[in-house]
Design an enzyme around this catalytic site. Structure first.
Site, PDB file in Angstrom:
ATOM      1  N   LYS A  45     -13.158  -8.115  -7.914  1.00  0.00           N
ATOM      2  CA  LYS A  45     -13.909  -8.402  -6.648  1.00  0.00           C
ATOM      3  C   LYS A  45     -15.718  -8.575  -6.082  1.00  0.00           C
ATOM      4  O   LYS A  45     -16.047  -8.432  -6.874  1.00  0.00           O
ATOM      5  CB  LYS A  45     -13.762  -7.492  -4.815  1.00  0.00           C
ATOM      6  CG  LYS A  45     -12.113  -6.728  -4.987  1.00  0.00           C
ATOM      7  CD  LYS A  45     -11.965  -5.877  -4.394  1.00  0.00           C
ATOM      8  CE  LYS A  45     -11.529  -5.501  -3.473  1.00  0.00           C
ATOM      9  NZ  LYS A  45      -9.953  -4.624  -4.669  1.00  0.00           N
ATOM     10  N   ASP A  58      -0.440  -0.787  -4.561  1.00  0.00           N
ATOM     11  CA  ASP A  58      -1.535  -0.090  -4.649  1.00  0.00           C
ATOM     12  C   ASP A  58      -2.063   1.441  -3.629  1.00  0.00           C
ATOM     13  O   ASP A  58      -1.484   1.896  -2.913  1.00  0.00           O
ATOM     14  CB  ASP A  58      -2.421  -1.281  -3.516  1.00  0.00           C
ATOM     15  CG  ASP A  58      -4.077  -0.281  -4.132  1.00  0.00           C
ATOM     16  OD1 ASP A  58      -4.648   0.192  -4.619  1.00  0.00           O
ATOM     17  OD2 ASP A  58      -4.993  -1.467  -3.398  1.00  0.00           O
ATOM     18  N   GLU A  83      -1.175  -0.504  -8.498  1.00  0.00           N
ATOM     19  CA  GLU A  83      -3.114  -0.530  -9.313  1.00  0.00           C
ATOM     20  C   GLU A  83      -3.897   0.925  -8.176  1.00  0.00           C
ATOM     21  O   GLU A  83      -3.300   1.509  -7.552  1.00  0.00           O
ATOM     22  CB  GLU A  83      -3.247  -1.727  -8.431  1.00  0.00           C
ATOM     23  CG  GLU A  83      -4.414  -1.898  -7.963  1.00  0.00           C
ATOM     24  CD  GLU A  83      -4.931  -2.855  -6.531  1.00  0.00           C
ATOM     25  OE1 GLU A  83      -6.581  -2.910  -5.718  1.00  0.00           O
ATOM     26  OE2 GLU A  83      -4.001  -3.781  -6.770  1.00  0.00           O
ATOM     27  N   ASP A 100      -8.607  -1.128 -10.153  1.00  0.00           N
ATOM     28  CA  ASP A 100      -9.638  -1.633  -9.719  1.00  0.00           C
ATOM     29  C   ASP A 100     -10.484  -0.712  -8.707  1.00  0.00           C
ATOM     30  O   ASP A 100     -12.024  -1.154  -9.401  1.00  0.00           O
ATOM     31  CB  ASP A 100      -8.716  -1.812  -7.725  1.00  0.00           C
ATOM     32  CG  ASP A 100      -8.926  -2.099  -6.554  1.00  0.00           C
ATOM     33  OD1 ASP A 100     -11.025  -2.690  -7.200  1.00  0.00           O
ATOM     34  OD2 ASP A 100      -9.105  -2.273  -5.600  1.00  0.00           O
ATOM     35  N   LYS A 147       0.800  -0.503  -0.025  1.00  0.00           N
ATOM     36  CA  LYS A 147       0.190   0.061  -0.136  1.00  0.00           C
ATOM     37  C   LYS A 147       0.783   1.438   0.313  1.00  0.00           C
ATOM     38  O   LYS A 147       2.102   1.841   0.680  1.00  0.00           O
ATOM     39  CB  LYS A 147      -0.847  -0.104   1.752  1.00  0.00           C
ATOM     40  CG  LYS A 147      -2.076  -1.365   1.250  1.00  0.00           C
ATOM     41  CD  LYS A 147      -3.709  -1.073   0.186  1.00  0.00           C
ATOM     42  CE  LYS A 147      -3.899  -1.999   0.014  1.00  0.00           C
ATOM     43  NZ  LYS A 147      -4.917  -1.502  -0.430  1.00  0.00           N
TER      44      LYS A 147
END
Length: 332
Positions: free
Chosen positions: A217, A139, A165, A193, A109
């Site tokens: 997801k 991400d 991401e 995403d 992250k």
């Protein structure tokens, strides 16, 4: 989908739990979830607390699919998974990643509120030092501006990123970053995403040429079958991920990964290790860097142990009613 269960049936089949996390992730230390026990097994409904009914109703559809309809036939019995590293300081990287089994792929992250690029670089550098052979992906969760994203990718590309991401918000912003990354020859793939799961049209990112791959997801896209259709229509490689799910929600994600015709990337389905507790005695955790498909059922004692108080249960029941109403609306 089979016929939508009525609200009373869903309420009677539901349990609401709160699970403690080992690290702060996405600003939370406790994760609340509503779980259903239906005729096909267990399902999870756990949209983040700030999501309104229009967005959260897709998560409800996914939980109903799992518990009342079950999953499509798998084409594989195990799925590779990545480790996920929150925006911790470099001194904590080793300890956090030690909770993962076989960290062959690590998602880091970055762009955390209140942090700067130097902290991101230090975190990624420490990951690369500790895991020289691992695939590293970052991400940003839309946390960078256009200029910040380019500066960040310039600084981090040298660590051999598998992909970045959602470096910026929006499909147009993503397309601009991807174009500039290619122009500069940084060699970093761009993954979408939020620009897939939070858009009214999840295929818009593919039509705009805004990404090299998409992150999908099961819950936010309305279930395994709907997510599979998005991948087919998008025509882009897909990475299956989770949204800080319990073992039941992770099983929904694994069902999606197991049903994809191709699975070129490790999946973000190992986040169960970020919880200090779960709702099953046999937690859905990776072995040898992979999740093996198996049925997951909640344990009655653990459901009671982690049950929320009456006020929180009432809040979730109202949320369930609001989302159920959304699913009953025309064109849903």
């Amino acid at each position: 989908m089979t016929q939508l269960p009525d609200l009373d049936e869903l309420i009677n089949a539901s349990h609401v739990v709160s699970l403690h996390m080992t690290v702060q992730f996405r600003g939370v230390r406790h994760r609340e979830a509503m779980l259903f026990e239906g005729p096909a097994g267990w399902g999870e409904f756990s949209p983040f607390l700030e999501y309104g009914p229009a967005e959260a109703s897709a998560w409800l559809r996914s939980g109903i699919e799992a518990a009342w309809e079950g999953y499509p036939d798998p084409v594989r019995q195990s799925v590779p998974v990545n480790a996920t590293l929150p925006a911790v300081g470099p001194e904590r990287v080793a300890a956090v990643l030690a909770s993962y089994d076989a960290a062959h792929t690590i998602k880091v992250k970055v762009a955390e509120t209140g942090q700067d690029l130097a902290q991101d670089v230090a975190r990624v550098a420490e990951v690369r030092r500790l895991f020289p052979e691992a695939a590293i992906r970052i991400d940003a969760n839309m946390g960078w501006t256009h200029d910040e994203a380019l500066a960040g990718l310039e600084a981090l590309a040298g660590f051999g990123l598998q992909y970045a991401e959602q470096p910026v918000a929006g499909i147009d912003g993503l397309a601009r970053v991807r174009e500039e990354v290619a122009r500069r020859g940084l060699g970093v793939l761009i993954a979408a995403d939020e620009s897939v799961r939070k858009e009214s049209d999840p295929l818009a990112v593919a039509r705009a040429g805004a990404a090299d791959l998409i992150v999908i997801k099961a819950q936010p896209l309305g279930g395994v079958r709907r997510a599979l259709q998005v991948v087919r229509d998008a025509g882009l490689p897909a990475v299956v991920s989770s949204a800080l799910d319990t073992s039941i929600g992770l099983r929904q994600g694994a069902a999606l990964a197991a049903a994809l015709p191709e699975l070129p990337y490790a999946c973000g389905l190992a986040t169960g290790s970020l919880f200090s507790s779960d709702i099953t005695t046999d937690r859905f955790l990776a072995v040898g860097g992979e999740l093996q498909l198996r049925d997951i059922a909640a344990d009655p004692d653990l459901l009671r142990k982690h049950e929320v108080n009456a006020e929180r249960r009432s809040w979730w029941q109202q949320r369930l009613a609001d989302c159920h109403r959304e699913l009953l609306a025309p064109n849903r």
